[in-house]
Design an enzyme around this catalytic site. Structure first.
Site, PDB file in Angstrom:
ATOM      1  N   GLY A 192       0.835  -1.216   0.000  1.00  0.00           N
ATOM      2  CA  GLY A 192       0.000   0.000   0.000  1.00  0.00           C
ATOM      3  C   GLY A 192       0.865   1.260   0.000  1.00  0.00           C
ATOM      4  N   SER A 223       0.800   3.944  -3.236  1.00  0.00           N
ATOM      5  CA  SER A 223       0.184   5.038  -4.010  1.00  0.00           C
ATOM      6  C   SER A 223      -1.188   5.422  -3.464  1.00  0.00           C
ATOM      7  CB  SER A 223      -0.003   4.602  -5.461  1.00  0.00           C
ATOM      8  OG  SER A 223       1.188   4.101  -5.965  1.00  0.00           O
ATOM      9  N   SER A 283      -1.801  -3.702  -6.206  1.00  0.00           N
ATOM     10  CA  SER A 283      -1.851  -4.964  -6.960  1.00  0.00           C
ATOM     11  C   SER A 283      -2.262  -6.107  -6.050  1.00  0.00           C
ATOM     12  CB  SER A 283      -0.475  -5.284  -7.559  1.00  0.00           C
ATOM     13  OG  SER A 283      -0.068  -4.253  -8.405  1.00  0.00           O
ATOM     14  N   GLU A 334      17.203  -6.137  -5.099  1.00  0.00           N
ATOM     15  CA  GLU A 334      16.085  -6.958  -5.535  1.00  0.00           C
ATOM     16  C   GLU A 334      15.932  -6.979  -7.050  1.00  0.00           C
ATOM     17  OE1 GLU A 334      12.344  -5.313  -5.486  1.00  0.00           O
ATOM     18  OE2 GLU A 334      11.838  -7.009  -6.729  1.00  0.00           O
ATOM     19  N   GLU A 358       9.522   8.533 -16.830  1.00  0.00           N
ATOM     20  CA  GLU A 358       9.957   9.931 -16.668  1.00  0.00           C
ATOM     21  C   GLU A 358      10.666  10.100 -15.320  1.00  0.00           C
ATOM     22  OE1 GLU A 358       6.899   9.078 -17.603  1.00  0.00           O
ATOM     23  OE2 GLU A 358       6.798   9.806 -19.656  1.00  0.00           O
TER      24      GLU A 358
HETATM   25  C1  LIG Z   1       0.361  -2.256 -13.191  1.00  0.00           C
HETATM   26  C2  LIG Z   1       0.560  -1.358 -12.022  1.00  0.00           C
HETATM   27  C3  LIG Z   1       0.677  -1.908 -10.769  1.00  0.00           C
HETATM   28  C4  LIG Z   1       0.814  -1.082  -9.675  1.00  0.00           C
HETATM   29  N1  LIG Z   1       0.875  -1.652  -8.421  1.00  0.00           N
HETATM   30  C5  LIG Z   1       0.934  -0.858  -7.339  1.00  0.00           C
HETATM   31  C6  LIG Z   1       0.933  -1.425  -6.014  1.00  0.00           C
HETATM   32  O1  LIG Z   1       0.885  -2.643  -5.846  1.00  0.00           O
HETATM   33  N2  LIG Z   1       0.985  -0.593  -4.965  1.00  0.00           N
HETATM   34  C7  LIG Z   1       1.022   0.751  -5.113  1.00  0.00           C
HETATM   35  O2  LIG Z   1       1.046   1.445  -4.125  1.00  0.00           O
HETATM   36  N3  LIG Z   1       1.017   1.344  -6.341  1.00  0.00           N
HETATM   37  C8  LIG Z   1       0.972   0.569  -7.458  1.00  0.00           C
HETATM   38  N4  LIG Z   1       0.975   1.139  -8.719  1.00  0.00           N
HETATM   39  C9  LIG Z   1       0.975   2.594  -8.853  1.00  0.00           C
HETATM   40  C10 LIG Z   1       2.295   3.195  -9.394  1.00  0.00           C
HETATM   41  O3  LIG Z   1       3.265   3.229  -8.413  1.00  0.00           O
HETATM   42  C11 LIG Z   1       1.965   4.594  -9.867  1.00  0.00           C
HETATM   43  O4  LIG Z   1       1.063   4.467 -10.950  1.00  0.00           O
HETATM   44  C12 LIG Z   1       3.179   5.363 -10.310  1.00  0.00           C
HETATM   45  O5  LIG Z   1       4.001   5.651  -9.210  1.00  0.00           O
HETATM   46  C13 LIG Z   1       2.786   6.683 -10.995  1.00  0.00           C
HETATM   47  O6  LIG Z   1       1.877   7.396 -10.237  1.00  0.00           O
HETATM   48  P1  LIG Z   1       0.531   7.939 -10.929  1.00  0.00           P
HETATM   49  O7  LIG Z   1      -0.118   6.821 -11.629  1.00  0.00           O
HETATM   50  O8  LIG Z   1      -0.238   8.631  -9.886  1.00  0.00           O
HETATM   51  O9  LIG Z   1       1.011   8.952 -12.034  1.00  0.00           O
HETATM   52  P2  LIG Z   1       1.461  10.464 -11.765  1.00  0.00           P
HETATM   53  O10 LIG Z   1       2.497  10.521 -10.723  1.00  0.00           O
HETATM   54  O11 LIG Z   1       0.256  11.302 -11.580  1.00  0.00           O
HETATM   55  O12 LIG Z   1       2.126  10.801 -13.149  1.00  0.00           O
HETATM   56  C14 LIG Z   1       1.370  11.256 -14.302  1.00  0.00           C
HETATM   57  C15 LIG Z   1       2.403  11.627 -15.381  1.00  0.00           C
HETATM   58  O13 LIG Z   1       3.205  12.718 -14.899  1.00  0.00           O
HETATM   59  C16 LIG Z   1       4.579  12.377 -14.963  1.00  0.00           C
HETATM   60  N5  LIG Z   1       5.276  12.968 -13.822  1.00  0.00           N
HETATM   61  C17 LIG Z   1       4.909  13.001 -12.530  1.00  0.00           C
HETATM   62  N6  LIG Z   1       5.836  13.608 -11.788  1.00  0.00           N
HETATM   63  C18 LIG Z   1       6.840  13.955 -12.618  1.00  0.00           C
HETATM   64  C19 LIG Z   1       8.095  14.587 -12.460  1.00  0.00           C
HETATM   65  N7  LIG Z   1       8.550  15.000 -11.268  1.00  0.00           N
HETATM   66  N8  LIG Z   1       8.854  14.743 -13.550  1.00  0.00           N
HETATM   67  C20 LIG Z   1       8.445  14.336 -14.775  1.00  0.00           C
HETATM   68  N9  LIG Z   1       7.268  13.741 -14.984  1.00  0.00           N
HETATM   69  C21 LIG Z   1       6.474  13.542 -13.917  1.00  0.00           C
HETATM   70  C22 LIG Z   1       4.605  10.853 -14.861  1.00  0.00           C
HETATM   71  O14 LIG Z   1       5.793  10.318 -15.412  1.00  0.00           O
HETATM   72  C23 LIG Z   1       3.366  10.476 -15.675  1.00  0.00           C
HETATM   73  O15 LIG Z   1       3.685  10.469 -17.040  1.00  0.00           O
HETATM   74  C24 LIG Z   1       0.840   0.334  -9.825  1.00  0.00           C
HETATM   75  C25 LIG Z   1       0.722   0.884 -11.110  1.00  0.00           C
HETATM   76  C26 LIG Z   1       0.593   0.053 -12.196  1.00  0.00           C
HETATM   77  C27 LIG Z   1       0.467   0.674 -13.564  1.00  0.00           C
END
Ligand SMILES: Cc1cc2nc3c(=O)[nH]c(=O)nc-3n(C[C@H](O)[C@H](O)[C@H](O)COP(=O)(O)OP(=O)(O)OC[C@H]3O[C@@H](n4cnc5c(N)ncnc54)[C@H](O)[C@@H]3O)c2cc1C
Length: 766
Positions: free
Chosen positions: A498, A500, A532, A615, A736
């Site tokens: 847990g 995001s 996930s 890891e 990114e």
């Molecule tokens: C298949 C999958 C499994 C996942 N499993 C888990 C899980 O088990 N547990 C969990 O907690 N999370 C999980 N996640 C979440 C994952 O960690 C987040 O999706 C990821 O960290 C991006 O956050 P966001 O989706 O909120 O995108 P955002 O952070 O909102 O990003 C949106 C866009 O903005 C860009 N961006 C944001 N900040 C910057 C910056 N500083 N510089 C340049 N570009 C930037 C990003 O690259 C992206 O293109 C999972 C995601 C996926 C797709």
């Protein structure tokens, strides 16, 4: 058991480091290149004689030819260092001559003159790497004459002796002798001037034989090494400039557009470097493998052109001036790119070889044509014993029919398999012995994963527990918390991570799920998203905010609690392919004992960090193996399509790129293993493997649908994979964010003003 031997290590020997330092001391700037750029002849005779005096010209010659008996790897070290400064010496031609002369016992006099710098010998070869047709005319009293016409002789202006290939042999021709008409060409790179050379019955002496095909492979490696030097030179210039040049009150290196592009330059450079390393480690009997040298030539020279060109853009107008060194690097990069074949021509040959190998064989025999895995190191006796013990156990517990069953098994079946592995102490092998592990070394872990991958054993359902939670518990947990270790190992407990939240993705440290201390309890309110497999998980490992008054990262704690605790609600989220992989998880007054904190309160950020090390390294073999499987499958599909509908040049080119990138990912992984096993820290550079791997995976499945054509539009496992792999470059930290990380932590750019220092730690756990 067969393992590839390393013939060249990523970790240079002390002698090789010394060699590199010697060259860099001699040529520490581009002043010689600047001078040479002003005149047509190009070569710096003083530098050449200094190289000769240091014994650096004939390093691969045998000692009876006044050489040092070193190899292609050492030559590449010299060429790379000289390339970085665009040194105006025909070193590639000279080293090629050394390889020819070493095979010609009758050429001792030419070789000795070359080693001392008196003669500048090199093969008479077209800049594109093709050998000219040379006509041999037998003369009176054993004299022989050669005739030929070479319109763009590689480094032709700088050579004083030509080595000409004719009648399956090599001949020496005096470049200033009779019958030689040479007109110097004003080359794009004046530090590597070409010439038009006509031989009109020029007297020649036969010296012996050396296969021209082998010379091509060696040349491709030498040019690749030079291109790596050029790319590094261009990246160094822009890295320095981006820190010093200010606009809008900030160093330009703080701007995202610059950082992302710097990271792109680094990614290309490292692809070139890994490919070169791959070619050098393939050397057998002094000659690199053909496919490996194609890859090195293509990847390294593409990197040089990319880095030089992007460096100009990132410099602004100053980068377009004669005064700036960048045009020297640009000119040399273009020469590297075109000389001895363009990157696309090498990729094409690679692609053809791959299709031949994987596509045709597969269709003929129906076999999957699995190649032996290359793990990148030679196991010690202890490691080999470890592997034999594991293989024996697997033979007994996981015969092929059981593995097939496991691949189709439901969650209960896969949990049972993990329990069986735990029974034999084969789950969590890196855990300490007292907690059921084997305290396996890094190399043992690599062997373990390679064996599982080779046999096609599916991943364990409790991997998150084994890789992430377990190490956290045995490093930071109390005795009570450590009781969770055994059920974790046996998959009786599956874990959800847990991290995001809706308002905290890339910027994880801004998470707002609160945990308030109430008496001896913690009361959690908030939510997590994208979690996930939370719908199957028994326990959650979460980051929560326990110190709202502290700076962002300092007010976070790690907590663990059962998913059936009152107030926990899991709502599955449907993915783009229609399945349910991740979830939203709500916490409404979830009350857990204070003892659920792992490590001290508000120390969650650092608690989480310690568990992640290494890891991703052990997983690289699995990641590469799955991409290698996919590309083999695609090769078969493409061949079938071409048999039915003919060649589609666009698709072929995309295949060539995907295939070569898959090789590069493997080589990146091997370099990481080599660095890690020698005790070096891989750290942020592991983002390179991640970015390249994730982007390649996405591109592969997109390509697969395109190869299938209209059949690819029918819903299938392929459409599902195409859709779900859109997430490849998002989960585990977006591409990114990883590019930012490379720019900041590897290239030293300043952090974004608004960013926390460690935004991506937890994301590596996904
Ligand atoms: C298949 C999958 C499994 C996942 N499993 C888990 C899980 O088990 N547990 C969990 O907690 N999370 C999980 N996640 C979440 C994952 O960690 C987040 O999706 C990821 O960290 C991006 O956050 P966001 O989706 O909120 O995108 P955002 O952070 O909102 O990003 C949106 C866009 O903005 C860009 N961006 C944001 N900040 C910057 C910056 N500083 N510089 C340049 N570009 C930037 C990003 O690259 C992206 O293109 C999972 C995601 C996926 C797709």
């Amino acid at each position: 058991m067969s393992f590839n031997m390393l013939s060249y290590s990523i970790m240079r020997s002390d002698e090789q480091e010394q060699l590199d330092r010697t060259v860099r001391r001699l040529v520490s700037d581009r002043s010689a290149a600047r001078k040479a750029a002003e005149n047509v002849s190009g070569t710096d005779p003083e530098l050449l004689s200094q190289l000769g005096a240091l014994g650096l010209l004939g390093i691969s010659l045998p000692s009876d030819m006044d050489g040092s008996e070193l190899g292609l790897a050492e030559e590449c070290i010299v060429v790379e260092a000289l390339g970085e400064q665009v040194a105006p010496v025909p070193i590639v031609s000279i080293y090629l001559a050394c390889h020819i002369l070493s095979a010609c016992p009758d050429a001792t006099d030419v070789a000795a003159a070359l080693a001392s710098g008196q003669t500048v010998a090199g093969p008479l070869i077209n800049a594109d790497g093709s050998f000219p047709n040379a006509l041999v005319t037998p003369g009176i009293e054993c004299a022989t004459h050669l005739s030929s016409d070479v319109p763009f002789a590689f480094e032709g202006t700088s050579l004083t002796s030509f080595l000409v290939h004719a009648d399956d042999a090599w001949w020496v021709v005096d470049a200033h002798g009779p019958g030689v008409e040479r007109s110097d060409l004003k080359s794009l790179d004046t530090t590597r001037p070409m010439a038009r050379v006509k031989l009109v019955e020029a007297p020649a002496k036969r010296i012996g034989c050396f296969p021209p095909g082998d010379l091509q492979k060696i040349a491709q490696c030498l040019i690749a090494a030079e291109a790596v030097g050029v790319a590094q030179g261009a990246l160094n210039l822009i890295t320095e400039y981006a820190l010093q040049r200010e606009q809008f009150g900030q160093p330009i290196g703080r701007f995202q557009a610059i950082k992302q592009n710097l990271a792109n330059c680094l990614l290309k450079l490292e692809s070139g470097r890994s490919s070169l390393w791959g070619a050098l480690r393939s050397v057998a009997d002094g000659v690199p493998d053909g496919a490996a040298s194609h890859l090195a030539k293509a990847a390294a020279t593409e990197a040089a052109s990319f880095a030089a060109s992007e460096s100009v853009q990132m410099h602004g107008a100053i980068g377009c001036t004669w005064e700036h060194d960048l045009h020297l690097l640009m000119r040399r990069s273009k020469h590297c790119e075109i000389s001895f074949g363009s990157p696309s021509s090498h990729l094409q040959r690679l692609g053809e070889k791959a299709l031949e190998l994987y596509g045709a064989k597969r269709r003929k025999s129906g076999s999957s044509n699995k190649p032996e895995q290359d793990i990148g190191f030679v196991p010690s006796q202890a490691d080999a014993d470890f592997l034999i013990e594991f293989q024996t156990w697997l033979d007994e517990h996981a015969p092929p029919e059981k593995i097939s069953q496991l691949r189709r098994a439901d969650l209960a079946g896969r949990r049972a398999w993990q329990a069986e592995m735990a029974e034999g102490n084969w789950a969590g092998i890196h855990w300490p012995v007292e907690y059921g592990g084997r305290a396996a070394s890094f190399t043992q872990q690599v062997l373990y994963y390679a064996e599982l991958t080779k046999r096609g054993v599916p991943p364990l359902p409790g991997n998150r527990g084994l890789m992430l939670v377990g190490p956290t518990l045995f490093t930071h947990g109390t005795d009570e918390q450590k009781k969770l270790l055994e059920p974790t190992r046996r998959a009786d407990i599956l874990w959800a991570g847990g991290f995001s939240e809706r308002g905290a993705g890339s910027d994880l440290a801004s998470l707002s799920t609160r945990a308030v201390v109430d008496d001896e309890k913690l009361v959690i309110n908030g939510h997590k998203i994208w979690t996930s497999q939370a719908q199957y998980a028994d326990w959650m490992y979460a980051l929560v905010r326990t110190g709202p008054q502290h700076p962002k990262r300092d007010g976070i704690s790690v907590v663990v609690f059962p998913m059936d605790a009152p107030g926990v609600e899991v709502r599955p989220i449907r993915r783009n392919n229609g399945d349910y992989h991740f979830n939203e998880v709500f916490f409404n007054d979830v009350t857990i004992p204070l003892s659920s904190l792992i490590g001290p309160k508000n120390a969650g950020w650092s608690v989480n960090r310690t568990t992640m090390q290494g890891e991703h390294l052990t997983n690289f073999l699995g990641a590469h193996a799955s991409q290698a499987r996919t590309i083999r499958r695609i090769a078969g599909m493409l061949q079938q399509r071409e048999a039915e509908s003919g060649l589609d040049v666009g698709l072929r080119q995309r295949f060539n790129t995907l295939w070569s990138t898959t090789q590069i990912i493997h080589l990146h992984g091997l370099r990481n293993v080599a660095r890690f096993t020698s005790g070096a820290d891989v750290g942020s550079e592991s983002s390179i493997t991640k970015i390249v791997g994730q982007e390649n995976e996405k591109a592969m499945f997109e390509f697969l649908i395109d190869v299938m054509g209209s059949a690819g539009l029918e819903e299938s496992i392929w459409t599902s994979a195409y859709l779900s792999t859109r997430a490849s470059t998002i989960g585990g930290g977006t591409s990114e964010i990883h590019r930012n990380k490379l720019a900041e932590r590897v290239l030293g750019m300043p952090r974004d003003l608004w960013a926390d220092e460690e935004v991506d730690i937890a994301q590596a756990a996904e």
